[in-house]
Design an enzyme around this catalytic site. Structure first.
Site, mmCIF file in Angstrom:
data_model
loop_
_atom_site.group_PDB
_atom_site.id
_atom_site.type_symbol
_atom_site.label_atom_id
_atom_site.label_comp_id
_atom_site.label_asym_id
_atom_site.label_seq_id
_atom_site.Cartn_x
_atom_site.Cartn_y
_atom_site.Cartn_z
ATOM 1 N N HIS A 253 51.935 -55.991 -3.254
ATOM 2 C CA HIS A 253 50.497 -56.330 -3.756
ATOM 3 C C HIS A 253 50.770 -56.844 -4.931
ATOM 4 C CE1 HIS A 253 49.955 -56.657 1.239
ATOM 5 N NE2 HIS A 253 50.386 -55.660 1.008
ATOM 6 N N GLU B 274 39.582 -63.986 -8.186
ATOM 7 C CA GLU B 274 41.059 -63.916 -7.076
ATOM 8 C C GLU B 274 40.779 -64.477 -5.667
ATOM 9 O OE1 GLU B 274 43.653 -60.616 -8.911
ATOM 10 O OE2 GLU B 274 42.350 -60.024 -7.163
ATOM 11 N N ARG C 64 37.453 -58.715 -16.397
ATOM 12 C CA ARG C 64 38.605 -58.621 -18.237
ATOM 13 C C ARG C 64 39.830 -59.946 -18.204
ATOM 14 N NH1 ARG C 64 43.282 -57.325 -14.830
ATOM 15 N NH2 ARG C 64 43.024 -56.663 -13.399
HETATM 16 P P1 ADP Z 1 43.528 -54.969 -5.765
HETATM 17 O O1 ADP Z 1 42.427 -54.515 -6.373
HETATM 18 O O2 ADP Z 1 44.832 -54.440 -5.448
HETATM 19 O O3 ADP Z 1 44.703 -55.965 -6.877
HETATM 20 P P2 ADP Z 1 43.251 -56.893 -3.572
HETATM 21 O O4 ADP Z 1 42.022 -57.390 -2.608
HETATM 22 O O5 ADP Z 1 43.164 -58.454 -5.021
HETATM 23 O O6 ADP Z 1 43.546 -55.832 -4.561
HETATM 24 O O7 ADP Z 1 44.238 -57.681 -2.888
HETATM 25 C C1 ADP Z 1 46.057 -57.860 -3.753
HETATM 26 C C2 ADP Z 1 46.989 -58.561 -3.093
HETATM 27 O O8 ADP Z 1 47.007 -58.183 -1.764
HETATM 28 C C3 ADP Z 1 46.746 -59.801 -2.797
HETATM 29 O O9 ADP Z 1 46.799 -60.255 -3.726
HETATM 30 C C4 ADP Z 1 47.000 -60.298 -1.591
HETATM 31 O O10 ADP Z 1 48.464 -60.375 -2.237
HETATM 32 C C5 ADP Z 1 47.085 -59.052 -0.780
HETATM 33 N N1 ADP Z 1 45.907 -59.006 0.479
HETATM 34 C C6 ADP Z 1 44.577 -59.179 -0.013
HETATM 35 N N2 ADP Z 1 43.388 -58.910 1.047
HETATM 36 C C7 ADP Z 1 44.648 -59.884 1.509
HETATM 37 C C8 ADP Z 1 44.418 -60.115 2.894
HETATM 38 N N3 ADP Z 1 42.844 -60.141 3.956
HETATM 39 N N4 ADP Z 1 45.079 -60.799 3.918
HETATM 40 C C9 ADP Z 1 46.475 -61.125 3.425
HETATM 41 N N5 ADP Z 1 46.556 -60.316 1.838
HETATM 42 C C10 ADP Z 1 46.011 -59.663 1.431
HETATM 43 MG MG MG Z 2 43.455 -58.076 -7.087
#
Ligand code: ADP
Ligand code: MG
Length: 696
Positions: free
Chosen positions: A235, A275, A325
């Protein structure tokens, strides 16, 4: 405009901010930890202030110290970079209270976007599309299970306070929910001090597409288009590009406006990133449907792989989170828009209006960023530490000058320490099409030479070569899907690696200057035929190469199943020319101890000379000790003393450099003793636990 700012960060981002400040005639103050006393960011600034010990909590997170430093040096504003204090609303508030400008959004906006669940409730009100899910306050496990059942599996449990790819669990079926919830809450409380979670539908074949937004203090907002960050491991982002392949004008506008609505809803000021997760659904090509944007593979007509942007893929986007940021991958946006986002941040923070209006912003060409990290992709991306014994970067030749950019904060001889994150450099390229940018990135990566620390450079080149990436068949599972060609790759092969190592040995043995490559046909040896064995370790196996010095002065090599003449030479620049096994290559070879690191245009590898005599009688008294592969913290033990374990079974989890690593049993056996308690710090090489191997 400010006359002087303090940069409350380190590494590449501190250098990046300092570069723009210098261009704008703003003086800069660096802050640094013990480990960073001689770091590049300190040199990049006009003045510097020491904060304390190497651990972030003793230096870059000590905000009273940072505020004092700003006062003492007369800085008017503080740039937080990313990470560290950049998303800390209390710090932003403390700056304001101390009469300093925080170069970022108001504390209230940071707070509003800080928790994933709360921010989603806000976004729902602002009409921004959300992934179907549960973001409520009630955290009763039965209720959460019911919500997950209602949403439908697979679901993703996320720590509301999470970030950096941590605190997430995917759950495939109802029976697994309770255990995943407990483990997610445990990680959340340990890492973020808050065990609240939210539940989302796990989007299938998702792409990560984010929008760069900017606001000023006069109520103006613009979006600087999108970045596709779908290529991820754990991730976390690996490659980022802009624009997103297959993006249509209509969708870009919708996403851009949704992102601006998100920013407006929290009275956002400065640089921010919204995002989105984008669901891709294959639909039957409907007759009369509009053809989407340009061919994603940069003009290739090959349609054998379904790709985004083809008629048959429908994309739906959902808000995921807002990062309040400047983002690591902001340079790709700079490359396609021609704007300097740090300059924008400084202008906005000093009260100016946004430097451009929406209609004035345009996309030019295509940009890709690769994150070069100190890690071992073949060992589950275990972060690596060490000294950059060799650190060579791509040459900015005249025609490339504006097309290849390197953002880094290190130099040859510097350390990659365990205290901070593992990113060594960012390599950003720009091209008129995606295909051109991709080729340029590969060529630039081929010129990166790093010795002393394992890196993902070959892995990055492997990704660029995959069918999925080159055809822009993007989604977050790309690395998993291409596993077979991405891991345990050997780009050069034993014959060439051995030939390179032997060449280096021979040239060192003949210190006299070699004339032109290939000119050295005689005079090598006048003693008649003579054979010589070279023993190597290559990719974990012992290998032997046999070199014959021919009577006519030529060389004959047998290595790795190949045999033939070996023709060698050295350029004045130090590179070797090696011709063997049907190929002629220009190589760089750097020797580190017994290991030769070989860099060729098609890839790099290493090969280690085995000195038979030196190893005679050597004992590997590692026995039943299991040591920490790197400094870090023990998160948990999966076993206790007395447990019987089998080879490969997870024994302990360690956290280092923002990642968790599982320590597995090297053999079947019994656990004798745990040497640490969860939560304790361990140094590299310290014994974590003791086990006895089962009698064979
Ligand atoms: P972080 O704060 O750790 O960056 P995010 O919510 O932005 O967390 O999620 C990080 C990554 O996880 C995303 O870029 C995506 O690849 C995956 N991801 C997040 N939410 C989902 C979802 N609902 N379904 C599938 N993959 C997800
Ligand atoms: Mg993120």
């Amino acid at each position: 405009m400010f006359k002087k700012i303090l940069i409350a960060n380190r590494g590449e981002i501190a250098c990046r901010v300092a570069a723009t400040a210098r261009r704008m005639a703003i003086r800069t103050v660096a802050v640094y930890s013990d480990a960073d006393a001689h770091a590049n960011h300190v040199r990049a600034c006009d003045e510097s202030v020491h904060l304390g010990g190497s651990a972030p909590k003793d230096s870059y997170l000590r905000w009273e110290k940072i505020l004092e430093a700003a006062k003492a040096t007369g800085a008017e504003a503080v740039h937080p970079g990313y990470g560290f204090l950049s998303e800390n609303e209390e710090f932003a508030q403390a700056c304001a209270d101390a009469g300093l400008v925080f170069i970022g959004p108001p504390p209230s906006a940071i707070k509003a976007m800080g928790l994933k669940a709360e921010s989603k409730q806000l976004m729902e009100k602002a009409g921004v599309p959300l992934v179907p899910g549960y973001h409520g306050h009630d955290q009763n496990p039965q209720l959460l299970q019911r919500e997950a059942d209602r949403i439908g599996y697979p679901v993703l449990i996320k720590a509301s306070a999470g970030g950096g790819g941590k605190g997430m669990r995917a759950v495939d079926k109802a029976e697994d929910f309770a255990a995943a919830l407990a483990s997610c809450q445990r990680e959340a409380i340990n890492s973020f001090g808050d065990d609240a979670v939210l539940i989302e539908k796990y989007v299938q074949r998702p792409r990560h597409i984010e929008i760069q937004v900017f606001g000023d203090t006069h109520g103006n907002y613009v979006y600087l288009f999108e970045r596709d960050c779908s290529v991820q491991r754990r991730h976390q982002k690996v490659l980022e590009e802009a624009p997103a392949p297959g993006m249509t004008e209509a969708m870009r506008k919708q996403m851009g406006e949704a992102a601006v609505a998100a920013a407006r809803a929290v009275n956002y000021v400065g640089a921010g990133t919204v995002e989105f997760i984008v669901e891709q659904r294959e639909t039957r090509a409907a007759p009369g449907r509009l053809k989407q944007a340009s061919a994603p593979s940069g003009g290739s007509e090959d349609t054998s792989v379904p790709s985004v942007g083809a008629d048959s893929v429908e994309m739906n986007f959902f808000f995921m989170e807002m990062n309040t940021r400047l983002q690591v991958e902001h340079p790709v946006t700079e490359a396609i828009t021609g704007q300097d986002l740090v300059e924008w941040q400084l202008r906005v923070a000093s009260g100016e209006t946004l430097p451009a209006k929406q209609a004035e912003l345009q996309i030019h060409g295509h940009a890709i960023e690769a994150r070069i990290c100190a890690e071992n992709p073949d060992n589950n991306f275990l972060p690596a530490t060490g000294t950059l014994r060799v650190y060579r970067k791509p040459q900015a030749t005249a025609f490339q000058r504006s097309r290849v950019r390197i953002d880094d904060g290190v130099r040859e001889g510097g350390e990659i320490s365990p205290f901070y994150d593992s990113m060594i450099a960012k390599l950003i390229v720009h091209g008129s099409t995606r295909a051109e940018a991709l080729a340029r990135l590969d060529a630039a990566l081929a010129q990166v030479q790093i010795v002393g620390v394992s890196t993902n450079v070959q892995f990055l080149r492997g990704i660029l070569a995959t069918e999925s990436f080159s055809k822009a068949n993007l989604d977050t599972a790309l690395i998993e899907r291409e596993r077979a060609v991405l891991f345990d790759r050997e780009p050069l092969g034993l014959p060439l690696a051995a030939a390179a190592a032997i060449t280096r040995t021979l040239i060192t043995e003949w210190p006299a200057k070699m004339p032109d490559p290939f000119a050295r046909r005689d005079g090598w040896r006048s003693l008649g035929e003579y054979r010589r064995h070279f023993d190597f370790e290559f990719r974990g196996a012992e290998q032997t190469a046999l070199l014959t010095y021919k009577r006519d002065g030529g060389l004959w090599l047998e290595a790795g199943g190949a045999e033939g003449p070996l023709v060698i030479g050295q350029f004045p620049s130090g590179e070797f020319e090696v011709e063997f096994a049907g190929t002629r290559q220009t190589l760089d070879v750097h020797v580190d101890g017994a290991t030769a690191h070989v860099f060729a245009s098609k890839g790099a590898t290493k090969i280690t000379a085995i000195d038979r005599l030196a190893h005679a009688g050597d004992t590997h008294a590692e026995g039943g000790r299991l040591t920490a592969p790197m400094p870090g913290k023990v998160v948990s033990f999966a076993v206790k003393a007395g447990d019987k374990v089998s080879r490969g079974q997870p024994l302990a989890v360690m956290e280092a450099m923002k990642m968790e690593h599982t320590i597995a049993a090297p053999a079947d056996g019994t656990v004798d003793e745990l040497m640490f308690a969860p939560g304790e710090q361990v140094a590299e090489g310290e014994e974590l636990l003791r086990m006895s191997a089962a009698a064979a």
